[in-house]
Design a protein around this motif. Sequence first.
Motif, PDB file in Angstrom:
ATOM      1  N   ASN A  93       0.801  -1.220   0.000  1.00  0.00           N
ATOM      2  CA  ASN A  93       0.000   0.000   0.000  1.00  0.00           C
ATOM      3  C   ASN A  93       0.838   1.276   0.000  1.00  0.00           C
ATOM      4  O   ASN A  93       0.316   2.367   0.101  1.00  0.00           O
ATOM      5  CB  ASN A  93      -0.942   0.007   1.205  1.00  0.00           C
ATOM      6  CG  ASN A  93      -0.197  -0.195   2.514  1.00  0.00           C
ATOM      7  OD1 ASN A  93       0.872  -0.778   2.532  1.00  0.00           O
ATOM      8  ND2 ASN A  93      -0.762   0.289   3.593  1.00  0.00           N
ATOM      9  N   GLY A  98       3.866   1.403  -5.201  1.00  0.00           N
ATOM     10  CA  GLY A  98       2.780   1.276  -6.175  1.00  0.00           C
ATOM     11  C   GLY A  98       3.275   1.420  -7.603  1.00  0.00           C
ATOM     12  O   GLY A  98       3.026   0.570  -8.462  1.00  0.00           O
ATOM     13  N   GLU A  99       4.029   2.473  -7.843  1.00  0.00           N
ATOM     14  CA  GLU A  99       4.523   2.717  -9.190  1.00  0.00           C
ATOM     15  C   GLU A  99       5.489   1.634  -9.636  1.00  0.00           C
ATOM     16  O   GLU A  99       5.522   1.227 -10.794  1.00  0.00           O
ATOM     17  CB  GLU A  99       5.229   4.067  -9.253  1.00  0.00           C
ATOM     18  CG  GLU A  99       4.310   5.250  -9.199  1.00  0.00           C
ATOM     19  CD  GLU A  99       3.288   5.234 -10.317  1.00  0.00           C
ATOM     20  OE1 GLU A  99       3.665   4.940 -11.474  1.00  0.00           O
ATOM     21  OE2 GLU A  99       2.103   5.494 -10.040  1.00  0.00           O
ATOM     22  N   ARG A 102       3.696  -1.394 -10.653  1.00  0.00           N
ATOM     23  CA  ARG A 102       3.094  -1.193 -11.956  1.00  0.00           C
ATOM     24  C   ARG A 102       4.130  -1.417 -13.058  1.00  0.00           C
ATOM     25  O   ARG A 102       3.862  -2.025 -14.085  1.00  0.00           O
ATOM     26  CB  ARG A 102       2.530   0.233 -12.032  1.00  0.00           C
ATOM     27  CG  ARG A 102       1.972   0.598 -13.378  1.00  0.00           C
ATOM     28  CD  ARG A 102       0.704  -0.200 -13.662  1.00  0.00           C
ATOM     29  NE  ARG A 102       0.154   0.111 -14.958  1.00  0.00           N
ATOM     30  CZ  ARG A 102      -0.809   1.000 -15.162  1.00  0.00           C
ATOM     31  NH1 ARG A 102      -1.329   1.640 -14.157  1.00  0.00           N
ATOM     32  NH2 ARG A 102      -1.261   1.220 -16.377  1.00  0.00           N
ATOM     33  N   GLU A 243       4.821  11.494   7.067  1.00  0.00           N
ATOM     34  CA  GLU A 243       4.360  12.880   7.163  1.00  0.00           C
ATOM     35  C   GLU A 243       4.433  13.337   8.618  1.00  0.00           C
ATOM     36  O   GLU A 243       4.828  14.457   8.916  1.00  0.00           O
ATOM     37  CB  GLU A 243       2.912  13.025   6.693  1.00  0.00           C
ATOM     38  CG  GLU A 243       2.721  12.916   5.202  1.00  0.00           C
ATOM     39  CD  GLU A 243       2.398  11.484   4.783  1.00  0.00           C
ATOM     40  OE1 GLU A 243       2.582  10.552   5.613  1.00  0.00           O
ATOM     41  OE2 GLU A 243       1.972  11.292   3.628  1.00  0.00           O
ATOM     42  N   ALA A 298       3.454  11.343  -6.909  1.00  0.00           N
ATOM     43  CA  ALA A 298       2.349  12.155  -7.408  1.00  0.00           C
ATOM     44  C   ALA A 298       1.986  13.365  -6.545  1.00  0.00           C
ATOM     45  O   ALA A 298       1.818  14.472  -7.072  1.00  0.00           O
ATOM     46  CB  ALA A 298       1.135  11.282  -7.642  1.00  0.00           C
ATOM     47  N   LYS A 301       3.667  17.035  -6.835  1.00  0.00           N
ATOM     48  CA  LYS A 301       3.341  17.928  -7.938  1.00  0.00           C
ATOM     49  C   LYS A 301       2.155  18.830  -7.616  1.00  0.00           C
ATOM     50  O   LYS A 301       2.020  19.917  -8.164  1.00  0.00           O
ATOM     51  CB  LYS A 301       3.006  17.059  -9.147  1.00  0.00           C
ATOM     52  CG  LYS A 301       3.106  17.758 -10.461  1.00  0.00           C
ATOM     53  CD  LYS A 301       3.059  16.720 -11.554  1.00  0.00           C
ATOM     54  CE  LYS A 301       2.977  17.349 -12.924  1.00  0.00           C
ATOM     55  NZ  LYS A 301       2.947  16.299 -13.953  1.00  0.00           N
ATOM     56  N   PHE A 302       1.293  18.341  -6.750  1.00  0.00           N
ATOM     57  CA  PHE A 302       0.081  19.097  -6.458  1.00  0.00           C
ATOM     58  C   PHE A 302       0.018  19.610  -5.033  1.00  0.00           C
ATOM     59  O   PHE A 302      -1.030  19.989  -4.547  1.00  0.00           O
ATOM     60  CB  PHE A 302      -1.149  18.246  -6.764  1.00  0.00           C
ATOM     61  CG  PHE A 302      -1.325  18.006  -8.227  1.00  0.00           C
ATOM     62  CD1 PHE A 302      -1.967  18.954  -9.014  1.00  0.00           C
ATOM     63  CD2 PHE A 302      -0.807  16.870  -8.834  1.00  0.00           C
ATOM     64  CE1 PHE A 302      -2.111  18.763 -10.383  1.00  0.00           C
ATOM     65  CE2 PHE A 302      -0.943  16.668 -10.193  1.00  0.00           C
ATOM     66  CZ  PHE A 302      -1.601  17.611 -10.975  1.00  0.00           C
ATOM     67  N   SER A 303       1.143  19.581  -4.354  1.00  0.00           N
ATOM     68  CA  SER A 303       1.104  20.119  -3.003  1.00  0.00           C
ATOM     69  C   SER A 303       1.107  21.637  -3.108  1.00  0.00           C
ATOM     70  O   SER A 303       1.334  22.201  -4.168  1.00  0.00           O
ATOM     71  CB  SER A 303       2.313  19.616  -2.213  1.00  0.00           C
ATOM     72  OG  SER A 303       3.498  20.205  -2.699  1.00  0.00           O
ATOM     73  N   ILE A 304       0.861  22.279  -1.980  1.00  0.00           N
ATOM     74  CA  ILE A 304       0.816  23.732  -1.973  1.00  0.00           C
ATOM     75  C   ILE A 304       1.918  24.269  -1.109  1.00  0.00           C
ATOM     76  O   ILE A 304       1.910  24.058   0.097  1.00  0.00           O
ATOM     77  CB  ILE A 304      -0.548  24.227  -1.451  1.00  0.00           C
ATOM     78  CG1 ILE A 304      -1.612  23.880  -2.495  1.00  0.00           C
ATOM     79  CG2 ILE A 304      -0.530  25.726  -1.191  1.00  0.00           C
ATOM     80  CD1 ILE A 304      -3.011  24.271  -2.115  1.00  0.00           C
ATOM     81  N   PRO A 305       2.923  24.910  -1.680  1.00  0.00           N
ATOM     82  CA  PRO A 305       3.107  25.020  -3.127  1.00  0.00           C
ATOM     83  C   PRO A 305       3.697  23.731  -3.674  1.00  0.00           C
ATOM     84  O   PRO A 305       4.218  22.934  -2.900  1.00  0.00           O
ATOM     85  CB  PRO A 305       4.130  26.165  -3.230  1.00  0.00           C
ATOM     86  CG  PRO A 305       4.963  26.005  -1.995  1.00  0.00           C
ATOM     87  CD  PRO A 305       3.998  25.562  -0.928  1.00  0.00           C
ATOM     88  N   PRO A 306       3.632  23.542  -4.986  1.00  0.00           N
ATOM     89  CA  PRO A 306       4.234  22.344  -5.587  1.00  0.00           C
ATOM     90  C   PRO A 306       5.683  22.201  -5.125  1.00  0.00           C
ATOM     91  O   PRO A 306       6.416  23.179  -5.073  1.00  0.00           O
ATOM     92  CB  PRO A 306       4.125  22.637  -7.075  1.00  0.00           C
ATOM     93  CG  PRO A 306       2.890  23.465  -7.190  1.00  0.00           C
ATOM     94  CD  PRO A 306       2.910  24.361  -5.974  1.00  0.00           C
TER      95      PRO A 306
END
Lengths: 354, 354
Positions: A93, A98-99, A102, A243, A298, A301-306
């Motif tokens: 998990n 994961g990647e 894949r 985290e 992943a 890239k979308f954290s604030i800020p990236p």
Amino acid sequence: MKSPKVRPTPSLPRNVPAAADSPVVTLDMVARLAGVSPSTVSRILNGTAGVGLAKTEAVQEAIRKLRFKPNPIARGLAGGRTLTIGVVTQAINSPFYGETLRGIEDKLEPAGYIPIFVSGHWQEAEERKALDALVSRRVDGIIVLSGLLPDEILKSYAKTVPMVVVGRTLEGPNLFSMTFDNREGGRLATQHLIECGHTRIAFIAGDPAQPDALDRQAGYRDALEGAGLAYDPALVVPGDFTETCGLMAVGSLFDSRLPFTAIFAANDQTALGAALGLYRRNVRVPDDVSMVGFDDLAPAKFSIPPLTTIRQPVYEMGSLAAAAVLDLLRGVTPTAVLPVPQLVPRESTRRLMR
Amino acid sequence: MKSPKVRPTPSLPRNVPAAADSPVVTLDMVARLAGVSPSTVSRILNGTAGVGLAKTEAVQEAIRKLRFKPNPIARGLAGGRTLTIGVVTQAINSPFYGETLRGIEDKLEPAGYIPIFVSGHWQEAEERKALDALVSRRVDGIIVLSGLLPDEILKSYAKTVPMVVVGRTLEGPNLFSMTFDNREGGRLATQHLIECGHTRIAFIAGDPAQPDALDRQAGYRDALEGAGLAYDPALVVPGDFTETCGLMAVGSLFDSRLPFTAIFAANDQTALGAALGLYRRNVRVPDDVSMVGFDDLAPAKFSIPPLTTIRQPVYEMGSLAAAAVLDLLRGVTPTAVLPVPQLVPRESTRRLMR
DNA sequence: CTGAAAGCGCTTACAG
DNA sequence: CTGAAAGCGCTTACAG
């Protein structure tokens, strides 16, 4: 070590005929329908030996008609191959694995192999059990993703089954390993911060039980020293790649009252936790503190800020490892080598204003 | 439909003896060492039939000495059980499935079963191939996680092997299904926003090919109508469950110049993308716009600000599904039922100030 | 309680 | 090019 208790397998009623509908089609049935011997069907299936055109067609026809799917289990027993590759991962998990899984899957599928994933949960005993389970299932090859098992143990398994190990350097027959240069990655990350003018750079470490963590830290130190900056132990706070540890680390950093203008976190997860810690204290990223992570999963890239981070080729690790086992099985020596670390600059770092 | 091309399996040299070291221990060897017949060893292994104490001990002893691991493959062939459960997932690298797979793994392991994961990649043809691969490997049971396959097809596979389906409602022999109430979840999310005083609530939809997405949207509508608010199609923007779509959606929302004070995103990933979109436009969450997601995956807890969301019991989905197949195998009717949706209030939503 | 035997579904030398 | 036979490692009626 406790000697393994040999316990009877959980016994389920043997003859609750799961569902005897859809009778299973066997190779014998195909042979009969096509009017040839089972051996011939087998040969056609495997591309072994010459093919009689007429018979071949009859067989193909029969296979189609019956929707015959050869039983890999039986094939394995008889032919010594199971068309199965075992993969020892630490946690199925994990976003990290994961990647990779894949990548393994994608590479194996076209070759007709199927992966079996077993998790070690970062515990030596479980890893061992996992390896045993794979061996007893007669997988054709094994891929080990990191883990805690001593090199020697791994080598000894390699005597039984071809093996590729990702994440450490190991030599041996029937054995191939590939590593990612975590140290260089750590250096790059720190170097970037230094180039931005930062001199007080904190480091939030990873799980010390994982060599990757130590390597990244060594890279941090390399960069500092390369730039003539002192390595200050007070600025490195322990962590465990989560985290939560990032969040806590920021707390202790502030408690220590040591000045710092940048943070290099041992992985993205830690960085995101740290970012939250800063947010809670109204410290802005990157205005007040610059931050760089490691992995480029992943969420970065979308954290604030990236998040600026070091890209680790997780997908490639999987596909290259898979290619390598396939090589091993084919009897050729693998040559795969992982891409070098790369900095992915985004918005969490900036030049130090003064 | 194209009739399947029957191609010879990729032929690797058969006799590159992978590594003939560590000779494989067989049941026969155990029998010989213990001075009993293979049948007896088998019986002890399986707990079948009465046990002669003396022989039992001799056998246990021999097993230990030889480090014998029964070959599940052969067991499967002979006994009709493979101790393997097939799991059809859509993408093994999805953060969503990761937890579910872990739940499956954890539940299966103590029962002596091992899961085999195959991915459908949200394509019907691939799902079918996956299912066929599992059937041909004679898995004892199958767990299907969502997917696109028509109910009828699933039912017909259930004739061959016991099956549990997560994510849709299906009745049938040898078949069990469990669903999560996505509609209620959608309603809860929207309701929360309404209770905070919001009346202009945008919805960023999920992939319309997935029933979950439609259900969540229906829940959104339920809540609106339940509160006497109009359902405004202009406020719902299409999406596909990715961060990118969330980012884009915010763009089109602003372009439309429609006023809104809250966003309900069809899943966490979408919400995080949307949050980035707002950040880029200097719109603050939750001060200017409240946001709620769906799933409660790990990143939600550490996003900035931490995301209010609907908790979906992903881990339980896995463990309950696994428990259900085990039930089916045991001949008992499963009764598992998924937990109800729950709102997890965090910091991305707040009472509307006016 | 416990053997000997047949068989699970395939593959592979061994002979033609 | 193609059969008949043996065997992969186990399990399970069938007899004692």
